[in-house]
Design an enzyme around this catalytic site. Structure first.
Site, short mmCIF file in Angstrom:
data_model
loop_
_atom_site.label_atom_id
_atom_site.label_comp_id
_atom_site.label_asym_id
_atom_site.label_seq_id
_atom_site.Cartn_x
_atom_site.Cartn_y
_atom_site.Cartn_z
N LYS A 237 1.18 50.23 52.42
CA LYS A 237 0.45 48.97 52.26
C LYS A 237 0.55 48.06 53.48
O LYS A 237 -0.24 47.13 53.62
CB LYS A 237 0.93 48.25 51.01
CG LYS A 237 0.62 49.01 49.73
CD LYS A 237 -0.88 49.18 49.51
CE LYS A 237 -1.18 49.90 48.22
NZ LYS A 237 -2.61 50.03 47.94
N1 PMP Z 1 1.96 54.61 45.40
C1 PMP Z 1 2.46 53.36 45.36
C2 PMP Z 1 3.94 53.18 45.21
C3 PMP Z 1 1.61 52.26 45.45
O1 PMP Z 1 2.12 51.01 45.42
C4 PMP Z 1 0.21 52.48 45.57
C5 PMP Z 1 -0.71 51.31 45.65
N2 PMP Z 1 -1.06 50.69 44.43
C6 PMP Z 1 -0.26 53.80 45.58
C7 PMP Z 1 0.65 54.83 45.50
C8 PMP Z 1 -1.72 54.13 45.64
O2 PMP Z 1 -2.33 53.78 46.85
P1 PMP Z 1 -3.82 53.23 46.83
O3 PMP Z 1 -3.79 51.87 46.21
O4 PMP Z 1 -4.23 53.18 48.26
O5 PMP Z 1 -4.66 54.16 46.03
#
Ligand code: PMP
Length: 344
Positions: free
Chosen positions: A48
């Site tokens: 992120k």
């Molecule tokens: N794994 C974790 C620990 C996350 O915080 C997130 C984000 N919500 C994701 C996977 C998935 O990533 P994305 O939001 O880019 O689909």
């Protein structure tokens, strides 16, 4: 003459360029070559960081954000931490509406990074006024000079991964990658990365991971929103009870769903066997690799890149806590002798 000091100007210069690490023991029995893109190496310990930096810098470029303004967002924790980190360096206030499902350590971490945190009930529908979506919207409306990051519906989320994660993986595999696999929450990671990779080679297979209790897999297959698919589950950051526009369903070839229990055991196994201390959704991705392998998805020539989104330290009170595992009933169905052998 002054000698050069080999230092970064601030932590933000370390965002991205995360390593690709070969998996060995865990994938021994599966045909193919498996690599993890370990996003815990980002300074905020998750993927992120990429979207936080990209979205904020894009807002600055467009003149939407001015010094002293406020960043508002909904988050399961990781995006919040990254936004708080970027806000500190760039001089913004950071307000976060988080789900009560988020682990206490994640919430404390956000506060440690100077963010103001609102904890909202997890098991209400997205259109409920108490949901973290609506709380964030209201906070944005009530705070003058605020920017709502809105990661689930922000194209810049996809663009961050299109511009960084995708090219890094293409370069790291020398263009030999055959499969990319990732969890989808907002969907930004998989959609942006896959979009870039498919532009280089349309034959690359894009595999999505969803949770039992989430609508995303079913929506991918039917393009219909099926409320029946929605029920509470424990993994944070994967799956959804709404359809984010940050997922490009057309770029995803196939989905699988994983359980909370399988993913939890797999997360612990990654640490024990690969020495990689990563989060719950990394376990979900590994579990998904196993399931896709059972469907015959891979062969000896496969070069598979799995995205491991965050660091294990964020789950000390959950997956890496024996009592929590016991409380969920996750030790009930496992052979205790096996458990002792791998020292759970
Ligand atoms: N794994 C974790 C620990 C996350 O915080 C997130 C984000 N919500 C994701 C996977 C998935 O990533 P994305 O939001 O880019 O689909």
């Amino acid at each position: 003459m002054k000698k050069e000091i080999k230092a970064y100007n601030n932590v933000l210069e370390l965002v991205g360029n995360t390593p690709l690490i070969k998996l060995s023991k865990l994938t021994e029995e599966i045909p193919g070559n498996f690599y993890a893109k370990v996003e815990a190496f980002n300074p905020g310990h998750s993927s992120k960081d990429r979207i936080a930096l990209h979205i904020i810098e894009e807002a600055e470029r467009q003149g939407i954000l001015k010094p002293g303004d406020t960043i508002v967002e909904t988050t399961s924790g990781n995006t919040g931490f990254s936004l708080a980190m970027v806000s500190i360096i760039k001089g913004y206030d950071c307000i976060l509406a988080v789900s009560s499902k988020s682990s206490p350590d994640k919430i404390d971490m956000l506060k440690s990074m100077g963010a103001k945190v609102y904890v909202c009930p997890a098991h209400v529908s997205a259109d409920d006024e108490r949901s973290y979506y609506n709380v964030a919207k209201r906070l944005h409306e009530e705070t003058k000079g605020s920017v709502y990051i809105n990661q689930y519906f922000n194209d810049l989320n996809i663009e961050a991964h299109y511009k960084t994660t995708g090219p890094e993986i293409w370069d790291q595999t020398n263009g030999q990658i055959t499969h990319i696999i990732a969890c989808t929450g907002t969907g930004g990671t998989l959609s942006g990365t896959a979009k870039f990779l498919k532009e280089q080679n349309p034959n690359i297979k894009v595999l999505g991971v969803d949770a039992y209790g989430s609508v995303l897999k079913k929506y991918h297959e039917t393009r219909e929103f099926d409320k029946e698919e929605i029920y509470p589950y424990r993994i944070e950051g994967i799956g959804k009870n709404l359809i984010p526009t940050a997922i490009d369903f057309d770029v995803i070839d196939k989905y699988t769903k994983v359980t909370d229990e399988d993913s939890a055991h797999m997360t612990r196994q990654i640490a024990k066997t690969e020495g990689l201390f990563v989060g719950y959704t990394s376990g979900a991705v590994m579990q998904a690799i196993k399931q896709f392998a059972e469907e015959g998805e891979f062969d000896e020539n496969s070069i598979v890149v799995a995205i491991f989104p965050d660091h294990g330290s964020r789950y000390m009170s959950k997956v890496f806590n024996d009592q929590w595992m016991r409380d969920q009933g996750f030790f009930d169905s496992v052979n205790l002798e096996e458990v002792q052998k791998i020292e759970y």
